[in-house]
Motif scaffolding. Structure first.
Motif, PDB file in Angstrom:
ATOM      1  N   THR A 195     -14.960   7.824 -31.921  1.00  0.00           N
ATOM      2  CA  THR A 195     -16.228   8.518 -31.787  1.00  0.00           C
ATOM      3  C   THR A 195     -17.394   7.421 -31.892  1.00  0.00           C
ATOM      4  O   THR A 195     -18.224   7.208 -30.995  1.00  0.00           O
ATOM      5  CB  THR A 195     -16.848   9.635 -32.955  1.00  0.00           C
ATOM      6  OG1 THR A 195     -15.608  10.541 -33.042  1.00  0.00           O
ATOM      7  CG2 THR A 195     -17.980  10.159 -32.873  1.00  0.00           C
TER       8      THR A 195
ATOM      9  N   ARG B 120     -19.759   6.441 -29.003  1.00  0.00           N
ATOM     10  CA  ARG B 120     -21.406   6.324 -28.973  1.00  0.00           C
ATOM     11  C   ARG B 120     -21.726   5.001 -28.794  1.00  0.00           C
ATOM     12  O   ARG B 120     -23.020   4.815 -28.159  1.00  0.00           O
ATOM     13  CB  ARG B 120     -21.560   6.909 -30.611  1.00  0.00           C
ATOM     14  CG  ARG B 120     -23.052   7.029 -30.694  1.00  0.00           C
ATOM     15  CD  ARG B 120     -23.799   7.671 -29.442  1.00  0.00           C
ATOM     16  NE  ARG B 120     -23.302   9.167 -29.639  1.00  0.00           N
ATOM     17  CZ  ARG B 120     -23.676  10.297 -30.078  1.00  0.00           C
ATOM     18  NH1 ARG B 120     -24.426   9.946 -30.963  1.00  0.00           N
ATOM     19  NH2 ARG B 120     -23.151  11.376 -29.928  1.00  0.00           N
TER      20      ARG B 120
ATOM     21  N   ILE C 201     -24.631  11.210 -34.477  1.00  0.00           N
ATOM     22  CA  ILE C 201     -23.146  11.672 -34.808  1.00  0.00           C
ATOM     23  C   ILE C 201     -23.370  12.198 -36.108  1.00  0.00           C
ATOM     24  O   ILE C 201     -23.902  11.914 -37.052  1.00  0.00           O
ATOM     25  CB  ILE C 201     -22.503  10.246 -35.165  1.00  0.00           C
ATOM     26  CG1 ILE C 201     -22.533   9.236 -33.542  1.00  0.00           C
ATOM     27  CG2 ILE C 201     -20.970  10.449 -35.382  1.00  0.00           C
ATOM     28  CD1 ILE C 201     -21.889   8.080 -34.042  1.00  0.00           C
TER      29      ILE C 201
END
Length: 505
Positions: A216, A220, A233
Motif C-alpha cells: 500500500t 501510494r 492511507i
C-alpha cells in the motif's frame, strides 16, 4: 452562524489517535518471544505437575504391593496358626502343644500389628481369636480347640479377601497410571503442536499484514509521484510501518497544500498579467474610439450651438425634432465608460502602498455594474467617508472585491421571493478597517460554510466555478496581515467581512 477561518489544509489526516500506544516491530517481536517463553513455561509446569501426580500414583502402587505382601504374610501366618491348632488338637502333651499354638498365633499377631501400623484403616480384628485362644488355654477341650480353629479360619478368610481387594485395587491403579501416562504424553504433544501452530499463524498474519501495508505504501508513493492527492492511507498499526504511513500522509498533505498555494500564487500572477493585458487593450480601445467619440460630441455641440443661434439647416422646421443634446449626452457617457475601463485596467504597483479602500470599491463596482448578472440587483454602497487609508496592493485588493461580488451575484440567481440586494459597507473597528459584502441570497449550510476557504471546493456546477475564489481571497488577506470571516444563514443571506490592519506609522 459565523466562521473565522484558520490556515486551510493544515490538518494532517491519518495521525494516530491521542493516547495510543506505540509498539515498534522489535517490541512486537519481543512480545511474541516472551509469549512463547511463557507458553513453554506453562507447558513445563503442566508436565511437572502431571509428573508429580504420576509419582504419587506410582508410590501408591508401590505401597499397595507392600500391603499386598504383608497381607499374604498375614494370611500365611493365619494358615500356619490353623494348621498348628490342627496338629496339636490331639497332642498327648497339652502344655507343649499349646506352646506351639501360642508361637504360631504370636507370629499372626506380629503380622497383624505390622498391617495396622502400615495401614491405619486396617479393619481385621483378632478379638474373637484372642478370646478363643484364652478359652483354649483355660480348657484345651476339643470343643474350644474347634472354636479357635473357626475363628482363625475366619481371620484367614478376611486376610484372603483383603489381599484380593488389594490386588484388584492395584490393578485399577496400574490401569489408571497407564492411562494417565498416555494422557500426559498426548496432552503435552497437543500443547506443543498447538503452540507451534499458533506461533506460525501469528507470524503468517503478521508478515501478511506487513506485506500488504508495504505494498500500500509503495502504491501510494507511486500515486503521489503521479499527482494523486486523495484520501490518506488509513493507519491501523502503531509501529515503524504506521509511522511511515503517517509520514507519507503528511507528505501528501503538505504537497497538496504547497500545490494549492502555488496555484493561488499563479492565479495572483495571472490576474496581474490579465489586468496588464486588459489595461493595454483598454488603452488601445480608448485611443481608437476616443477620437470618433470626440468628433461625434463636437458635431453634436456644433449642431446645438447653430440651433440656438438660428443658423443653417438646424433652424428649419423639418429639423426641429433633431436632439443634438441627446447625442452629446450619450457620447459623453461613452467617454466616461472608456475612462472607467482605462482607470480600472491601468497598471498598478505590485508593492504595498497606502490605498483609499472606498475609491477602490467605487472603481470596481462602477465597472462591474455592467455585468448582466447585476441586472435587477440593487447594489448599494454604504461607505464611511472618514475611513483611514490602508496598506495594500491595489490589484490584489481589486481581486478580493471582484471575487466577493461575483459570489454574491451567483448567490442571488435563485432569489425569487424578494428584491435581490447587495450591500457593500466600510467602517473602522478599533485598529483595523472592516469591508463587508452582504447579500440576501440563498445562504450556505453549516457543512458548506466550514469548507468555503478550501482550495478547489465549490458548490457551483462544472464549468462555472473553480473553487479558488474564496481561497484566493483568504490568501490575499493573510498576506495583507488581515483576516476574513463569513456569516451565513440558509435562505436568508451571507455576509463576508474582510479586516485590514491599519498602518501604525
Amino acid at each position: 452562524m459565523a466562521l473565522k477561518q484558520s490556515v486551510p489544509g493544515e490538518n494532517a489526516a491519518g495521525g494516530k489517535p491521542p493516547g495510543s500506544l506505540v509498539f515498534s516491530v522489535r517490541t512486537k517481536g519481543l512480545v511474541v518471544f516472551g509469549a512463547l517463553i511463557a507458553y513453554a513455561v506453562i507447558i513445563a509446569l503442566f508436565v511437572f505437575h502431571q509428573k508429580n501426580q504420576l509419582l504419587r500414583d506410582f508410590e501408591e502402587i508401590q505401597k499397595s504391593l507392600e500391603v499386598d505382601s504383608m497381607l499374604k504374610q498375614a494370611d500365611t501366618a493365619a494358615f500356619h496358626a490353623v494348621m498348628g491348632v490342627f496338629a496339636n488338637v490331639d497332642s498327648s502333651d497339652r502344655q507343649a502343644g499349646m506352646q506351639r499354638i501360642q508361637m504360631h498365633y504370636q507370629i499372626l499377631r506380629t503380622k497383624h500389628a505390622e498391617l495396622q501400623e502400615a495401614v491405619p484403616a486396617f479393619d481385621v480384628r483378632l478379638d474373637a481369636a484372642d478370646a478363643a485362644l484364652e478359652e483354649a488355654f483355660r480348657d484345651a477341650s476339643r470343643e474350644n480347640m474347634s472354636q479357635l480353629i473357626v475363628e482363625l479360619i475366619k481371620t484367614k478368610n478376611e486376610f484372603t479377601n483383603l489381599a484380593e481387594q488389594s490386588q484388584q485395587a492395584r490393578s485399577r491403579m496400574s490401569e489408571r497410571y497407564r492411562m494417565q501416562t498416555d494422557s500426559v504424553a498426548m496432552t503435552t504433544m497437543f500443547l506443543g503442536m498447538m503452540g507451534l501452530a499458533l506461533l506460525g499463524t501469528i507470524m503468517a498474519l503478521f508478515f501478511k499484514q506487513l506485506t500488504e501495508d508495504l505494498r500500500t505504501l509503495q502504491q501510494r508513493a507511486i500515486d503521489i509521484v503521479n499527482g494523486y492527492r486523495g484520501e490518506p492511507i488509513p493507519i491501523r498499526r502503531h509501529d515503524e510501518v504506521g509511522q511511515l504511513m503517517e509520514a507519507v500522509n503528511s507528505m501528501a498533505t503538505a504537497l497538496d497544500k504547497r500545490e494549492k498555494e502555488l496555484i493561488v500564487e499563479r492565479q495572483k500572477y495571472f490576474h496581474q498579467e490579465k489586468m496588464a493585458a486588459i489595461g493595454a487593450l483598454a488603452a488601445g480601445v480608448a485611443h481608437e474610439i476616443g477620437n470618433p467619440i470626440a468628433a461625434i460630441s463636437g458635431i453634436a455641440q456644433d449642431m446645438r450651438e447653430r440651433r440656438e443661434a438660428g443658423l443653417g439647416f438646424c433652424a428649419e422646421d423639418y429639423c426641429k425634432d433633431c436632439r443634438p443634446d441627446l447625442i452629446q449626452a450619450q457620447a459623453q457617457r461613452l467617454a466616461a465608460i472608456t475612462r472607467e475601463i482605462q482607470e480600472f485596467a491601468s497598471p498598478q504597483p505590485a508593492e504595498p502602498q497606502l490605498l483609499d479602500l472606498n475609491a477602490q470599491l467605487r472603481s470596481t463596482t462602477s465597472l462591474i455594474r455592467y455585468d448582466k448578472r447585476l441586472r435587477g440587483v440593487e447594489l448599494r454602497l454604504d461607505l464611511d467617508h472618514n475611513l483611514p487609508a490602508i496598506d495594500g496592493v491595489a490589484d490584489q485588493l481589486t481581486q478580493v472585491i471582484m471575487n466577493l461580488l461575483i459570489n454574491a451575484m451567483d448567490a442571488l440567481e435563485s432569489v425569487k421571493d424578494r428584491p435581490p440586494t447587495v450591500v457593500i459597507s466600510t467602517r473602522q473597528e478599533g485598529d483595523r478597517v472592516c469591508m463587508a459584502v452582504a447579500d440576501n441570497g440563498s445562504g450556505m449550510e453549516k457543512d458548506v460554510l466550514e469548507r468555503v476557504f478550501e482550495a478547489f471546493f465549490t458548490t457551483k456546477p462544472a464549468g462555472k466555478g473553480t473553487g479558488l475564489g474564496l481561497s484566493l481571497c483568504y490568501s490575499i488577506m493573510k498576506n495583507h496581515g488581515g483576516s476574513i470571516e463569513i456569516e451565513s444563514t440558509p435562505g436568508v443571506g451571507t455576509q463576508v467581512k474582510a479586516y485590514f490592519p491599519l498602518n501604525e506609522t
